[in-house]
Design an enzyme around this catalytic site. Structure first.
Site, PDB file in Angstrom:
ATOM      1  N   LYS A 213       0.851  -1.193   0.000  1.00 25.67           N
ATOM      2  CA  LYS A 213       0.000   0.000   0.000  1.00 25.67           C
ATOM      3  C   LYS A 213       0.886   1.242   0.000  1.00 25.67           C
ATOM      4  CE  LYS A 213      -3.397   2.770   2.443  1.00 25.67           C
ATOM      5  NZ  LYS A 213      -2.654   4.013   2.100  1.00 25.67           N
ATOM      6  N   GLY A 266       7.121   5.697   7.801  1.00 27.38           N
ATOM      7  CA  GLY A 266       6.041   6.652   8.012  1.00 27.38           C
ATOM      8  C   GLY A 266       6.169   7.296   9.371  1.00 27.38           C
ATOM      9  N   SER A 267       5.062   7.727   9.913  1.00 29.12           N
ATOM     10  CA  SER A 267       5.101   8.477  11.165  1.00 29.12           C
ATOM     11  C   SER A 267       5.255   7.558  12.368  1.00 29.12           C
ATOM     12  CB  SER A 267       3.828   9.316  11.322  1.00 29.12           C
ATOM     13  OG  SER A 267       2.739   8.501  11.717  1.00 29.12           O
ATOM     14  N   THR A 268       5.811   8.118  13.434  1.00 22.64           N
ATOM     15  CA  THR A 268       5.986   7.366  14.672  1.00 22.64           C
ATOM     16  C   THR A 268       4.637   6.973  15.267  1.00 22.64           C
ATOM     17  OG1 THR A 268       8.064   8.505  15.122  1.00 22.64           O
ATOM     18  CG2 THR A 268       6.969   7.479  17.000  1.00 22.64           C
ATOM     19  N   VAL A 270       1.767   6.389  13.767  1.00 15.32           N
ATOM     20  CA  VAL A 270       1.179   5.280  13.008  1.00 15.32           C
ATOM     21  C   VAL A 270       1.904   3.977  13.334  1.00 15.32           C
ATOM     22  CG1 VAL A 270       0.834   4.330  10.693  1.00 15.32           C
ATOM     23  CG2 VAL A 270       0.295   6.731  11.150  1.00 15.32           C
ATOM     24  N   GLU A 294      10.930   2.390   9.874  1.00 15.55           N
ATOM     25  CA  GLU A 294      11.701   3.637  10.012  1.00 15.55           C
ATOM     26  C   GLU A 294      10.680   4.751  10.075  1.00 15.55           C
ATOM     27  OE1 GLU A 294      13.103   7.178   9.104  1.00 15.55           O
ATOM     28  OE2 GLU A 294      13.154   6.230   7.137  1.00 15.55           O
ATOM     29  N   CYS A 328      12.735  12.516   6.584  1.00 19.53           N
ATOM     30  CA  CYS A 328      12.849  12.163   7.997  1.00 19.53           C
ATOM     31  C   CYS A 328      14.228  12.513   8.531  1.00 19.53           C
ATOM     32  CB  CYS A 328      12.530  10.688   8.202  1.00 19.53           C
ATOM     33  SG  CYS A 328      13.381   9.596   7.058  1.00 19.53           S
ATOM     34  N   GLU A 426       8.561  17.021  15.719  1.00 19.81           N
ATOM     35  CA  GLU A 426       8.828  16.833  14.300  1.00 19.81           C
ATOM     36  C   GLU A 426       7.821  17.656  13.498  1.00 19.81           C
ATOM     37  OE1 GLU A 426       9.715  13.208  11.215  1.00 19.81           O
ATOM     38  OE2 GLU A 426       7.935  13.043  12.469  1.00 19.81           O
TER      39      GLU A 426
END
Length: 543
Positions: A213, A266-268, A270, A294, A328, A426
């Site tokens: 995805k 992606g984001s921390t 999530v 990551e 990132c 962030e």
């Protein structure tokens, strides 16, 4: 049948085209941009041998020209997710038993197609769909993607060759590196075409089947990647591209008994949610899933009083504002000695005055648009809150305009509070916050840097003093998975600087190295005895 122990081509990093005025590559890229601008594409779901179009399609628009439609992608429902999983599992047996050299040949061919036939299409789709300038697209969509493919083939071969010793001539010891049972879920980000391709491809390369995805805002270049893999000979069902509601897809994937692992960037927030979701289904799985992720970063660039001022200023601006700070690894907090500030600011200001903001098709623009309206609102919210904080002074930028595209000017905030919001949170946008420290407080500043953020992705020190470099390296040993000395904190190269961070920045499984590929295999040890024992008794039992 394989009747040889094969050597794969020696990988080399793909040369980077410069796209200078008058060059052939510049003209070819501009022509491809114009062609993509002039038509609309349709991106289907790829499930097995099917290209599926549903009754729900979503427009693909350039972030720097959000009223222009480049095409549409189709979203699937729960039935498509279930079908993708089942199709992948059906494809697993044939793919897993395919000889390794046959499997890897597909990805070597994909690398050559990407470097030649599809180079300008990859770059142009990334420039339009993700608003990257020509150089940022080149180092990502063309070069890093090709490097991942070539180097991962070499890393895979190295893994297969890593065998135990057999010192006893009556015993032969072997290790098989089997693909994981079940299927792998690749959940990929908008900001790097190369990462989007590598997350499913690296798992597939090791014999796994994948449900992939991509981020909705990266669907144009994801479509190109899928075309390349198909043309390279990737069998149907090995990588299945789906799109749709994220939580719905996650619920179906993580509750499936054959879920074998996730490859995520992606984001921390999530990633933490995903980890909890996986943990809640552990009793349902046949095996412990591999969790490789990551996530975010709050990356720092530190100047020591011995730093080369001009080099620090130039690299800080590149690290903070290339691709609008949507890396990132992007620098978003800087620590500068009070004794250097005046000269550093003079250098930065002179460079900022030449830094243009605008659409990617104009090659004179260094900064382009942020990815979408949601990002625009989030980033500008940080700027406005910073403006209201008396500890902060916006010394450059702080301006933005969404009428044509999601444009935010490079923004510099000078703060007296090292724990202000933009020093700790962030932002993922073109916002850099600067804190000035007294040179006598250098070691204390190292401690401050280490404890300021929950992340530990990238960081850098600029210094001509080797003792200072050594001290910073030791004090910041856990503050950055990628630590740079007299260089910007972005731009890791596959095969040269394996990339990843720890703490809140992920599992640090180092994309661009053999370490990452080892997460996508499960080793089986085989011991064959040529002269097995014929009596249970050992010598010590004799009387």
């Amino acid at each position: 049948m394989s009747n040889g122990i094969y050597n794969v081509p020696i990988p080399k990093n793909e040369p980077i085209y410069g796209y200078a005025p008058g060059t052939a590559e510049r003209e070819k890229l501009k022509a491809t941009l114009a062609e993509l601008r002039s038509k609309e594409i349709e991106v289907p779901l790829y499930i097995g041998n099917q290209q599926i179009r549903t009754n729900k399609k979503v427009a693909i628009t350039p972030p720097h020209d959000h009223q222009h439609v480049l095409g549409y992608f189709y979203e699937g429902g729960p039935e498509h997710v279930t079908e993708a999983i089942e199709v992948a599992l059906q494809a697993r047996h044939a793919w897993a038993v395919l000889p390794w050299e046959q499997r890897l040949a597909i990805f070597l061919k994909a690398a050559e197609l990407s470097a030649t036939k599809y180079r300008y299409l990859l770059n142009a789709s990334t420039m339009l769909g993700q608003s990257k300038n020509a150089f940022q697209a080149e180092i990502d969509a063309a070069c890093e993607w090709v490097d991942f493919l070539r180097f991962n083939v070499a890393f895979a071969t190295e893994i297969y060759r890593n065998q135990p010793i057999s010192p006893d001539p009556t015993i032969w010891n072997q290790v098989e590196y089997r693909p994981l049972e079940g299927f792998v879920f690749a959940l990929t980000p908008f900001n790097f075409t190369a990462i989007s391709g590598n997350l499913p491809a690296s798992a597939a390369m090791m014999g796994n089947v994948v449900v992939w995805k991509p981020a909705p805002t990266q669907m144009y270049s994801a479509y190109v990647l899928m075309q390349i893999l198909k043309e390279a000979g990737l069998p149907d069902g090995v990588i299945n591209l789906i799109q749709g509601d994220g939580p719905m897809i996650g619920d179906l994937v993580f509750s499936h008994s054959e879920f074998a692992g996730i490859h995520f960037t992606g984001s921390t927030a999530v990633f933490k949610t995903i980890w909890k979701n996986i943990g809640s289904h552990m009793d349902n799985y046949r095996y412990y899933p591999r969790i490789v992720g990551e996530t975010g970063g709050k990356d720092f660039m530190l100047a020591h009083e011995s730093a080369d001022v001009k080099a620090y200023a130039a690299n800080l601006l590149r690290a903070a504002f290339e691709f609008q700070g949507q890396k990132c690894s992007a620098a978003s907090r800087a620590y500068i000695p009070t004794t250097l500030w005046e000269s550093v600011w003079s250098e930065m200001k002179a460079m900022l005055e030449t830094m243009k903001v605008g659409p990617t098709e104009d090659f004179s623009n260094f900064v382009n648009a942020v990815i979408d309206e949601r990002a625009f609102q989030k980033i500008t919210g940080f700027i406005e809150r910073a403006r209201q904080n008396s500890a902060n002074e916006i010394i450059w930028g702080g301006t933005y305009d969404s009428s044509k595209g999601w444009f935010i000017d490079p923004t510099l905030i000078l703060t007296t509070d090292p724990h202000s919001e933009t020093m700790e949170q962030e932002i993922f946008g073109p916002v850099l916050t600067i804190y000035l420290y007294e040179p006598t407080q250098f070691e204390e500043t190292l401690s401050l840097i280490d404890r300021t953020s929950p992340y530990a992705l990238t960081g850098a020190i600029f210094s001509q003093d080797r003792y200072a470099i050594d001290l910073a390296s030791r004090k910041l040993v856990n503050a950055a998975g990628n630590f740079y000395v007299n260089d910007k904190c972005t731009g890791a190269v596959v095969g040269q600087q394996p990339f990843g961070g720890a703490r809140g920045s992920g599992t640090n499984d180092k994309a661009g190295s053999m370490q990452n590929l080892l997460r996508w295999v499960s080793a089986r040890t085989i011991k064959e005895g040529f002269v097995p024992a014929t009596d249970y008794r050992y010598p010590f039992l004799a009387e």
